[in-house]
Design an enzyme around this catalytic site. Structure first.
Site, PDB file in Angstrom:
ATOM      1  N   ASP A 339       5.100 -25.655  21.830  1.00  0.00           N
ATOM      2  CA  ASP A 339       5.571 -25.318  20.484  1.00  0.00           C
ATOM      3  C   ASP A 339       6.354 -24.020  20.544  1.00  0.00           C
ATOM      4  O   ASP A 339       5.865 -23.005  21.033  1.00  0.00           O
ATOM      5  CB  ASP A 339       4.368 -25.165  19.547  1.00  0.00           C
ATOM      6  CG  ASP A 339       4.825 -24.902  18.121  1.00  0.00           C
ATOM      7  OD1 ASP A 339       5.054 -25.877  17.389  1.00  0.00           O
ATOM      8  OD2 ASP A 339       4.979 -23.712  17.760  1.00  0.00           O
ATOM      9  N   TYR A 344      11.247 -17.265  17.867  1.00  0.00           N
ATOM     10  CA  TYR A 344      10.447 -16.709  18.957  1.00  0.00           C
ATOM     11  C   TYR A 344      11.330 -16.223  20.116  1.00  0.00           C
ATOM     12  O   TYR A 344      10.847 -15.562  21.025  1.00  0.00           O
ATOM     13  CB  TYR A 344       9.447 -17.746  19.487  1.00  0.00           C
ATOM     14  CG  TYR A 344       8.583 -18.408  18.437  1.00  0.00           C
ATOM     15  CD1 TYR A 344       8.381 -17.821  17.196  1.00  0.00           C
ATOM     16  CD2 TYR A 344       7.956 -19.614  18.690  1.00  0.00           C
ATOM     17  CE1 TYR A 344       7.593 -18.437  16.231  1.00  0.00           C
ATOM     18  CE2 TYR A 344       7.160 -20.230  17.733  1.00  0.00           C
ATOM     19  CZ  TYR A 344       6.995 -19.643  16.493  1.00  0.00           C
ATOM     20  OH  TYR A 344       6.224 -20.255  15.553  1.00  0.00           O
ATOM     21  N   LYS A 373      11.873 -25.070  15.844  1.00  0.00           N
ATOM     22  CA  LYS A 373      12.018 -24.956  14.386  1.00  0.00           C
ATOM     23  C   LYS A 373      13.341 -24.315  13.977  1.00  0.00           C
ATOM     24  O   LYS A 373      13.917 -23.525  14.729  1.00  0.00           O
ATOM     25  CB  LYS A 373      10.851 -24.139  13.820  1.00  0.00           C
ATOM     26  CG  LYS A 373       9.505 -24.659  14.284  1.00  0.00           C
ATOM     27  CD  LYS A 373       8.355 -23.804  13.834  1.00  0.00           C
ATOM     28  CE  LYS A 373       7.077 -24.180  14.595  1.00  0.00           C
ATOM     29  NZ  LYS A 373       6.841 -23.356  15.776  1.00  0.00           N
ATOM     30  N   HIS A 406      11.183 -24.218   9.519  1.00  0.00           N
ATOM     31  CA  HIS A 406      10.136 -23.221   9.816  1.00  0.00           C
ATOM     32  C   HIS A 406       9.374 -22.769   8.559  1.00  0.00           C
ATOM     33  O   HIS A 406       8.160 -22.660   8.557  1.00  0.00           O
ATOM     34  CB  HIS A 406      10.750 -21.998  10.516  1.00  0.00           C
ATOM     35  CG  HIS A 406       9.774 -21.261  11.374  1.00  0.00           C
ATOM     36  ND1 HIS A 406      10.123 -20.669  12.571  1.00  0.00           N
ATOM     37  CD2 HIS A 406       8.450 -21.027  11.220  1.00  0.00           C
ATOM     38  CE1 HIS A 406       9.051 -20.105  13.099  1.00  0.00           C
ATOM     39  NE2 HIS A 406       8.019 -20.310  12.293  1.00  0.00           N
ATOM     40  N   GLN A 480       3.243 -28.328  10.028  1.00  0.00           N
ATOM     41  CA  GLN A 480       2.581 -27.289  10.837  1.00  0.00           C
ATOM     42  C   GLN A 480       2.171 -26.158   9.902  1.00  0.00           C
ATOM     43  O   GLN A 480       3.022 -25.592   9.193  1.00  0.00           O
ATOM     44  CB  GLN A 480       3.509 -26.764  11.940  1.00  0.00           C
ATOM     45  CG  GLN A 480       2.747 -25.857  12.887  1.00  0.00           C
ATOM     46  CD  GLN A 480       3.561 -25.391  14.083  1.00  0.00           C
ATOM     47  OE1 GLN A 480       3.695 -24.192  14.322  1.00  0.00           O
ATOM     48  NE2 GLN A 480       4.121 -26.327  14.829  1.00  0.00           N
TER      49      GLN A 480
END
Ligand code: A2P
Length: 618
Positions: A339, A344, A373, A406, A480
């Site tokens: 993931d 990130y 995302k 996201h 998520q």
């Protein structure tokens, strides 16, 4: 008196005589004219005979004799003519006498009559001749016509023959066709007969089956009442929950979209590890720009909270080598779901390690499941497709297994930026005008094009998820959300069960690296230190983290724990050799302490800010 040539032939002479008679109305005068001629002719002949006789006498005797004999014979031959002429003459004379007796008028009439008779005759002759000619013409015409008719008849015969032949052929064919048709009819008739037999048999079978079915139904009724009793019994004992969980897990493994990939229901959430690896971000501190981000007073966002936000829960910043090492450990330990997210800032490192595994044959593309995302600052619908391509390039993949929005909060940076901290530096505005369904449409296109194998959302609340689900052509496959014992997300879990949406839990062990947020939150408890969890860890001989992860897995939820520590990476996947019993699960579910670990203060005044309970708490 007319002069006549004596050497002209007698026939001519007679002819002349005839002509004279015809040409003269007065026969008498004609005779008068002819008489001298006849006399002259006679005299002439006699004279000439005499002369020749005399001449003969003077010639050689034999010749003369011969010639004279011949000549005499000739003359003798002419004598009848003469005699004839004489007869005629007397005839004429008689006629003349008659004329004399009866007068010239009577004779003239007779002559006229004869002439008219002659004319009539001539006319008739002409008519006959004309008729003959006509006859001839008609004959010719008839012959021509007959030829034509014959020709025509011949042609017609040919034609008739052809027609007859064609007819015969046709008859032959039609006979053949008829025969074939008869055969076909016969065949169909036989099939029909057969079908009737089969139908009879089928009807018989159906009857038998329906009888059987009736029996089965009766049996089923009995069985289901028995089953109901069993369920009742199960409900009444402590195994009930366990039974239900097992069913859910089986259902997930067999039918859920990710079931076949997520055999372990666990994977590293590498994301935040690298969040803190951006050295440039380390020096950031809360200042006016950030505290008053977007004009919002982010009261409660303390320095240490922001540090955490920047540096993540992994403690010190993680360098790319450390991330590579962690990912290799995870893949070797059996993790298959990776993931990540654009935010990130590690998609390129993941891509690099995956390529290494694919090229060395350690793994195939289809063995891994990559989730990434769409960041909140890249949600302009027109720009989303290009952004996805950029992420695919960084990940070195031709498709993404799962692509998520996201957060529901779209923002617009006021300048170039790569992540939230950078964005905070340049400043940003809420992009309230961006409709989530418009962003979703781009993901649907990516799904249809095969670039995104599954699409979903993250951090959506019940209302937002239901709304998107209703409008979506391709329904969201995954949600998520933050989920752990202190934030069990019961409402969303229930909705996702109804809508057949798989839930992925981030921070499943409660983000232990995250510091408490300020004085107001200093009492926040950590799931890892929960008393019940500690007790169960002891009971099952497992670590608290393993109890928390196993609990989530038994709820039928995908867990993505994050760790950069090799020992803990292995520890977190080592949860498939035990099972929490139903009573212990119930104990964990019954924990009523509640806290979110993530509140997204930077978009708190956004139109789509998802955490309603935090809004109402304000
Ligand atoms: P570390 O990377 O040093 O292992 P979450 O996934 O719930 O957000 O939690 C992530 C945090 O939990 C990280 O700080 C991670 O630290 C820590 N962590 C991960 N696994 C364990 C574990 N098994 N026991 C204790 N802490 C863990």
């Amino acid at each position: 008196m007319a002069h006549y040539h004596t050497d002209s032939s007698d026939d001519e002479g007679y002819e002349l005589i005839d002509n004279c008679i015809r040409g003269h109305a007065n026969t008498q005068s004609a005779i008068t004219k002819i008489e001298p001629f006849a006399v002259v002719l006679r005299d002439d002949i006699q004279l000439r005979a005499q002369q020749e006789q005399e001449q003969c006498l003077n010639r050689e005797e034999s010749n003369i004799c011969q010639e004279s004999k011949t000549r005499i014979a000739e003359l003798k031959e002419q004598m009848p003519i003469w005699e004839n002429s004489k007869a005629r003459r007397s005839d004429y004379r008689e006629q003349a006498e008659f004329v004399n007796d009866d007068g010239p008028i009577v004779y003239l009439r007779a002559a006229e009559k004869e002439a008219s008779h002659h004319n009539e005759m001539a006319l008739k002759d002409a008519q006959i001749e004309h008729l003959n000619r006509m006859m001839k013409l008609m004959k010719e015409e008839r012959e021509e016509f007959e030829t034509m008719v014959r020709k025509e008849r011949k042609q017609r015969m040919v034609h008739v023959n052809q027609i007859n032949q064609a007819k015969a052929e046709e008859e032959k064919i039609s006979k053949k066709t008829m025969e074939q048709k008869d055969k076909e009819i016969e065949r169909l008739r036989r099939i029909l007969e057969l079908n009737e037999i089969i139908i009879d048999e089928d009807t018989q079978k159906i009857n038998e089956l329906s009888n059987e079915l009736k029996n089965v139904k009766i049996m089923a009724e009995i069985e289901s009442s028995h089953y109901r009793d069993q369920v009742q019994a199960l409900k009444s004992n402590s195994d009930c929950e366990r039974f239900v969980q097992k069913e859910i897990q089986m259902e997930l493994q067999q039918h859920r979209i990710f079931g076949f990939r997520l055999t372990n229901y666990i994977a590293p959430r590498i994301a935040e590890v690298v969040w803190g690896s951006q050295a440039s971000l380390k020096g950031l501190r809360v200042d006016d720009d950030i505290v008053k981000v977007n004009g919002v007073d982010v009261d409660g966002l303390q320095q240490h909270e922001f540090d955490w936000l920047i540096n993540g829960s992994a403690g010190p910043a993680t360098d790319p080598d450390q991330l590579r090492a962690t990912l290799r450990t995870a893949l070797d330990a059996g993790y298959r779901l990776i993931d990540t997210a654009y935010l990130y800032q590690n998609e390129d490192i993941i891509g690099e390690v995956l390529e290494e595994y694919f090229s060395t044959g350690k793994l195939k593309r289809e063995d891994v499941f990559v989730t990434t995302k769409l960041p909140l600052f890249a949600m302009e619908p027109e720009a989303v497709a290009a952004f996805i391509k950029k992420q695919l390039t960084a990940l070195r993949l031709s498709y993404i297994d799962l692509y998520l929005i996201h957060t529901p909060c779209a923002v617009r940076a006021r300048g170039p930026c790569k992540s939230i901290p950078e964005m905070s530096k340049v400043g940003y505005d809420n992009a309230d005008d961006i409709e989530l369904i418009d962003v979703w449409r781009v993901l649907e296109r990516g799904y249809k094009d095969g670039l995104l194998k599954a699409i979903g959302v993250s951090n959506f609340n019940v209302r937002q998820l239901q709304d998107l689900y209703d409008k979506a052509e391709i329904k969201p496959a995954n949600l998520q959300i933050e989920l752990h014992i202190y934030w069990p997300q019961n409402a969303l879990v229930q909705l996702c069960e109804q809508l057949n949406i798989v839930i992925t839990a981030y921070s499943p062990i409660g983000a232990p690296g995250k510091p408490n947020f300020g004085p107001a939150q200093s009492t926040v408890r950590a799931p890892l230190h929960d008393e019940v969890v500690a007790e169960l860890a002891k009971k099952y001989g497992k670590t608290p983290a393993q109890i928390l992860l196993r609990h989530i897995v038994q709820r039928g939820i995908v867990a993505i724990p994050k760790s950069t520590n090799e020992k803990r990476v292995r520890e977190n996947i080592d949860i498939f050799d035990f099972e929490l019993n139903a009573a212990d699960e119930t104990r964990l579910l019954a924990i009523d302490y509640r806290t979110r670990m993530f509140s997204f203060p930077f978009v708190r005044n956004h139109r789509h800010y998802p955490f309603d309970e935090l809004k109402s708490a304000e």
